[in-house]
Motif scaffolding. Structure first.
Motif, PDB file in Angstrom:
ATOM      1  N   PRO A   1      25.394  17.689   0.440  1.00 56.72           N
ATOM      2  CA  PRO A   1      24.411  16.604   0.575  1.00 56.72           C
ATOM      3  C   PRO A   1      23.124  17.095   1.239  1.00 56.72           C
ATOM      4  CG  PRO A   1      26.539  15.950   1.494  1.00 56.72           C
ATOM      5  CD  PRO A   1      26.627  17.408   1.193  1.00 56.72           C
ATOM      6  N   LEU A   2      22.047  16.396   0.956  1.00 57.32           N
ATOM      7  CA  LEU A   2      20.743  16.753   1.503  1.00 57.32           C
ATOM      8  C   LEU A   2      20.789  16.844   3.023  1.00 57.32           C
ATOM      9  CD1 LEU A   2      17.723  17.255   1.026  1.00 57.32           C
ATOM     10  CD2 LEU A   2      17.379  14.788   1.024  1.00 57.32           C
ATOM     11  N   ALA A   3      21.439  15.873   3.678  1.00 55.56           N
ATOM     12  CA  ALA A   3      21.469  15.856   5.145  1.00 55.56           C
ATOM     13  C   ALA A   3      22.127  17.118   5.685  1.00 55.56           C
ATOM     14  CB  ALA A   3      22.217  14.613   5.638  1.00 55.56           C
ATOM     15  N   GLU A   4      23.174  17.572   4.993  1.00 59.43           N
ATOM     16  CA  GLU A   4      23.854  18.776   5.437  1.00 59.43           C
ATOM     17  C   GLU A   4      22.982  20.012   5.230  1.00 59.43           C
ATOM     18  OE1 GLU A   4      28.006  18.808   4.284  1.00 59.43           O
ATOM     19  OE2 GLU A   4      27.920  21.004   4.192  1.00 59.43           O
ATOM     20  N   GLN A   5      22.307  20.058   4.076  1.00 63.73           N
ATOM     21  CA  GLN A   5      21.406  21.186   3.805  1.00 63.73           C
ATOM     22  C   GLN A   5      20.340  21.267   4.897  1.00 63.73           C
ATOM     23  OE1 GLN A   5      19.762  20.855  -0.162  1.00 63.73           O
ATOM     24  NE2 GLN A   5      21.749  21.006  -1.175  1.00 63.73           N
ATOM     25  N   GLU A   6      19.801  20.118   5.257  1.00 62.58           N
ATOM     26  CA  GLU A   6      18.722  20.111   6.258  1.00 62.58           C
ATOM     27  C   GLU A   6      19.248  20.502   7.632  1.00 62.58           C
ATOM     28  OE1 GLU A   6      16.988  16.163   5.679  1.00 62.58           O
ATOM     29  OE2 GLU A   6      15.590  16.990   4.191  1.00 62.58           O
ATOM     30  N   MET A   7      20.476  20.120   7.921  1.00 61.30           N
ATOM     31  CA  MET A   7      21.074  20.500   9.195  1.00 61.30           C
ATOM     32  C   MET A   7      21.284  22.017   9.247  1.00 61.30           C
ATOM     33  SD  MET A   7      24.538  18.982  10.856  1.00 61.30           S
ATOM     34  CE  MET A   7      25.504  20.274  10.065  1.00 61.30           C
ATOM     35  N   ILE A   8      21.710  22.568   8.143  1.00 59.74           N
ATOM     36  CA  ILE A   8      21.983  24.015   8.102  1.00 59.74           C
ATOM     37  C   ILE A   8      20.687  24.813   8.296  1.00 59.74           C
ATOM     38  CG2 ILE A   8      22.715  25.907   6.584  1.00 59.74           C
ATOM     39  CD1 ILE A   8      24.768  23.867   5.388  1.00 59.74           C
ATOM     40  N   ILE A   9      19.643  24.406   7.601  1.00 64.33           N
ATOM     41  CA  ILE A   9      18.365  25.125   7.735  1.00 64.33           C
ATOM     42  C   ILE A   9      17.710  24.786   9.082  1.00 64.33           C
ATOM     43  CG2 ILE A   9      16.039  25.431   6.800  1.00 64.33           C
ATOM     44  CD1 ILE A   9      18.097  26.656   4.968  1.00 64.33           C
ATOM     45  N   GLY A  10      17.709  23.517   9.445  1.00 64.10           N
ATOM     46  CA  GLY A  10      17.014  23.089  10.659  1.00 64.10           C
ATOM     47  C   GLY A  10      15.610  22.585  10.378  1.00 64.10           C
ATOM     48  N   ARG A  11      15.344  22.323   9.146  1.00 58.16           N
ATOM     49  CA  ARG A  11      14.068  21.738   8.717  1.00 58.16           C
ATOM     50  C   ARG A  11      14.328  20.759   7.583  1.00 58.16           C
ATOM     51  NH1 ARG A  11       9.153  24.250  10.045  1.00 58.16           N
ATOM     52  NH2 ARG A  11       9.420  26.037  11.458  1.00 58.16           N
ATOM     53  N   THR A  12      13.370  19.848   7.327  1.00 55.24           N
ATOM     54  CA  THR A  12      13.546  18.921   6.220  1.00 55.24           C
ATOM     55  C   THR A  12      13.160  19.613   4.920  1.00 55.24           C
ATOM     56  OG1 THR A  12      11.316  18.058   6.481  1.00 55.24           O
ATOM     57  CG2 THR A  12      13.073  16.890   7.647  1.00 55.24           C
ATOM     58  N   LYS A  13      13.783  19.144   3.844  1.00 49.73           N
ATOM     59  CA  LYS A  13      13.577  19.813   2.554  1.00 49.73           C
ATOM     60  C   LYS A  13      12.209  19.468   1.961  1.00 49.73           C
ATOM     61  CE  LYS A  13      16.396  21.184  -1.381  1.00 49.73           C
ATOM     62  NZ  LYS A  13      17.722  21.078  -2.014  1.00 49.73           N
ATOM     63  N   GLY A  14      11.797  18.235   2.102  1.00 49.54           N
ATOM     64  CA  GLY A  14      10.535  17.818   1.487  1.00 49.54           C
ATOM     65  C   GLY A  14       9.331  18.529   2.081  1.00 49.54           C
ATOM     66  N   THR A  15       9.054  18.247   3.348  1.00 51.78           N
ATOM     67  CA  THR A  15       7.831  18.763   3.961  1.00 51.78           C
ATOM     68  C   THR A  15       8.030  20.102   4.647  1.00 51.78           C
ATOM     69  OG1 THR A  15       8.373  17.713   6.052  1.00 51.78           O
ATOM     70  CG2 THR A  15       7.085  16.419   4.490  1.00 51.78           C
ATOM     71  N   GLY A  16       9.260  20.440   4.980  1.00 51.66           N
ATOM     72  CA  GLY A  16       9.490  21.662   5.743  1.00 51.66           C
ATOM     73  C   GLY A  16       9.301  21.473   7.233  1.00 51.66           C
ATOM     74  N   ALA A  17       9.145  20.236   7.683  1.00 51.67           N
ATOM     75  CA  ALA A  17       8.972  19.983   9.119  1.00 51.67           C
ATOM     76  C   ALA A  17      10.257  20.321   9.865  1.00 51.67           C
ATOM     77  CB  ALA A  17       8.615  18.513   9.343  1.00 51.67           C
TER      78      ALA A  17
END
Ligand code: HEM
Ligand code: HEM
Lengths: 421, 421
Positions: free
Chosen positions: B283-299
């Motif tokens: 899921p998107l939320a998990e991907q963002e947690m793994i990277i530590g940034r949001t997928k859309g803006t990269g914030a």
């Protein structure tokens, strides 16, 4: 958790750094934003039409090609996949995501419906072209897998073995092929990757090939590119403007075979390793004799301009024909092959090195034609038998696919007529 | 037999189809034509300078990387090769041929000194960057191969094995590495191929990698690209404008080690397969947690803009840090690594499929730094131990190379100071 769409990010990119402050708002957007002026100004190729895009479309610079094995046994599942693929292809060629990137249908646990690496990128001339291999119709044992055997076109036979072939079966054939061409490789890769994702459980990637540079022009306006032998390639290709010739040599006509393929075309793929180190050691005069054209301008031997007619008859001071009897151009020319023509649409590739100290490089040859029995097969027979170039090339993969006609309505999908829908 | 030069063909292309009539004249040209206005207007990157080009140069879109084994045992032969390479690299980065394309020195039997596939193409931002591997200095048995062992920098040790490494030795290491970056892949491939050709008999291609899309920005003006996990990559990279930081973290300084490397940098390569099919199911939320940034803006997590500072401290409603302790950004950040910094310059790759139904895709990671013992190695240790992302990646190749400083005069060549010339 955030949501974002490819088109919206694109618009945002257009407004520059100041737009970043609006990014928080962006991540809340739930609906696919409408087409904006900024996005519309980009280079999208129409997805719908009588014929599939990606054939006479001006050859884009980059390629990602994939061949799938169908692993489901369920005809309905296969039809649903083709419907889903068609919808995703329509979106992606317009520069949109394959599907929602954020939480899908409000379910936060669902994976995104687009993988995201093309967010912010324009359509980049993306075309997605599909073809069906003979094994989709019946398997090696002759079994009718999806009730399609009665619709197998006679011309859709696996290509014969040609003299000198060194084919690797694991990177040949396939039930369904998809060619993604774009001017940005990230966009082409994104397209194939998302179609593979959508197909998970129904299809499996059999083989895949990246091409970094086109080796053909498909319209008279395009400059002729060069292949890895350093020669202009595609000079005497079929061109989009030659509509009479396209009817005669490219598009399957009513009565040629089963109706579902009318307006379609046969796709032949050959991965051809080029022994560039050996080639690089041969003198320019020899290289030009082998090809039958000069390296600088691409003019046929004995002529001065690239687009001058090929001269079969003139002889040099030594009494030998200027265009050698074993030259590629003489052997591939329509005069020598009962007027055979095809539309070539190949790409240069480099797949790392070969473990023997050499680059693993060559041409991923792609050709479209009305009937392979009258085009690719006889021409390749002639080349395989006599082409001096054979010393420098090895055919390592082969494929043949029947590409259905274009998508014509919103309910239409790839292969609709084949499946009787 | 014809002669042609890359620059002249380019000029000709500029004058359009009418110029083709002049093609016959063109094929007679024997001298390298002078720089013309048309050619000068293109995008060449300066080859000479205190540091090598291709490091802080705005990251070009495409990569061809090669690692060579030196097969000659002769030190003088190796020096000659480095001289010849330097001269060819200077020509090619200026948009010229690697050497004469026609009959060489009037000998029609000699193979051309350029392979031709870049004829007519502009410089395309080409940079060619060289590095020396530890095995050039002494072989596996510790033998001093070319009288260089005394000049081996202490930091130039093969990278340690990290937790989880699945390295393939046949595509790792190498005596000499060359990175060609350009905005046209045909130009990058042409460069490596011609250097390999020039090296025939003295070096052998050990491994080679194409990268189709950059995953880093190296200047503040460049838009941040996306990697194959769909995330912006390179946001918090070292940037060309940060000259103080470059001195501290990128360029080898006087006194760091042997003099010959002052003004140079250490290059680390890691081919990292990305299990994109598995990633695409999370899921998107998990991907963002793994990277530590949001997928859309990269914030960064909890922030709104791509370039906002990373927030290590804020906690969410659940009491957990917004930036997960196992997130890539937290683990790779200088705060967590004793202020370690490096200049990342990686590329997305797709090498066909893996024979198991999946695309063989990932990141060809490239990083430059002043001292790998203070940058790549500790950061990778931290990642290898705790990065949640490890579930989705496999390191399959490794390399380390010491890149000498830039070419400063017409007599200078790659490694001149190393060889004491
Ligand atoms: C690595 C393999 C090959 C290389 C390097 C190569 C290269 C070339 C070049 C340089 C030309 C001349 C320019 C032009 O008219 O496009 C040419 C022409 C052509 N090639 Fe190939 N080719 C290869 C394989 C093939 C194959 C497998 C076929 C089909 C069986 C083929 C069919 C043709 C045809 C039909 C022409 C046009 C001939 C004419 O009408 O004068 N080529 N090729
Ligand atoms: C496939 C593997 C990898 C992927 C997909 C990946 C992806 C990312 C992403 C999306 C970011 C955030 C954006 C940015 O600041 O650039 C990032 C940051 C970073 N990555 Fe990686 N990375 C990978 C491997 C590595 C490796 C092997 C290293 C070094 C050992 C590394 C070092 C860094 C550093 C230093 C940062 C900046 C952290 C900060 O200052 O906030 N990455 N990476």
């Amino acid at each position: 958790m955030s949501r974002v769409s490819r088109r919206r990010a694109l618009t945002l990119a257009g407004v520059g750094a100041a737009g970043l402050a609006g990014a928080a708002a962006l991540t809340q957007v739930d609906n696919e934003p409408e087409l904006t002026a900024a996005a519309a100004a980009t280079d999208a190729v129409a997805f719908t039409g009588a014929n599939q895009a990606g054939i006479v479309t001006p050859a884009q610079d980059r390629l990602h090609f994939v061949a799938f094995d169908v692993i489901t046994k369920d005809r309905e599942r296969l039809i649903k996949l083709l419907r889903d693929w068609t919808a995703a292809a329509a979106r992606m060629t317009a520069g949109r995501d394959a599907g929602t990137i954020g939480a899908v249908n409000g379910i936060p646990e669902a994976p995104p419906d687009d993988t995201g690496e093309a967010i912010g990128l324009p359509p980049s001339g993306l075309t997605i072209t599909v073809g069906f291999g003979p094994t989709l119709f019946r398997d090696a044992a002759g079994k009718d897998r999806f009730g399609l055997a009665a619709h197998l076109p006679q011309a859709l036979e696996p290509l014969p073995k040609f003299t000198g072939d060194t084919i690797d079966d694991t990177i040949s054939g396939g039930d369904i092929a998809i060619q993604a061409c774009a001017n940005d490789p990230q966009v082409a890769v994104h397209a194939i990757r998302n179609l593979a994702r959508i197909g998970m459980g129904a299809v499996s990637v059999r083989w895949s090939q990246l091409g970094f540079g086109r080796t053909s022009s498909t319209t008279t306006g395009q400059a002729t590119p060069r292949n890895l032998f350093g020669f202009k390639d595609g000079t005497r290709n079929l061109k989009a403007e030659e509509t009479d010739l396209l009817r005669e040599h490219l598009w399957v006509q009513a009565g040629d075979g089963p109706d579902w393929l009318t307006g379609g075309s046969y796709l032949v793929t050959r991965k051809i390793r080029m022994l560039i180190e050996t080639w690089d050691r041969s003198p320019l005069a020899e290289q030009e004799m082998i090809i039958g054209r000069t390296k600088g301008t691409g003019a046929p031997m004995g002529m001065t301009g690239e687009f001058d007619e090929v001269d079969f008859d003139s002889v040099g001071a030594d009494g030998q024909p200027l265009l050698a009897t074993t030259s590629h151009v003489r052997l591939a020319h329509p005069h020598t092959n009962n007027n055979a023509r095809m539309l070539r649409r190949g790409y240069n590739y480099v797949d790392g090195s070969d473990g023997l100290g050499r680059l693993n490089a060559g041409l991923f040859f792609i050709a479209y034609q009305r009937d392979p029995r009258k085009a690719f097969i006889p021409v390749q027979r002639s080349l395989a038998a006599n082409d001096e170039m054979n010393e420098y090339v090895r055919h390592v993969s082969t494929g043949i696919f029947a590409c259905p006609p274009g998508i014509t309505g919103t309910d239409d999908f790839w292969g609709s007529a084949l499946f009787g829908q």
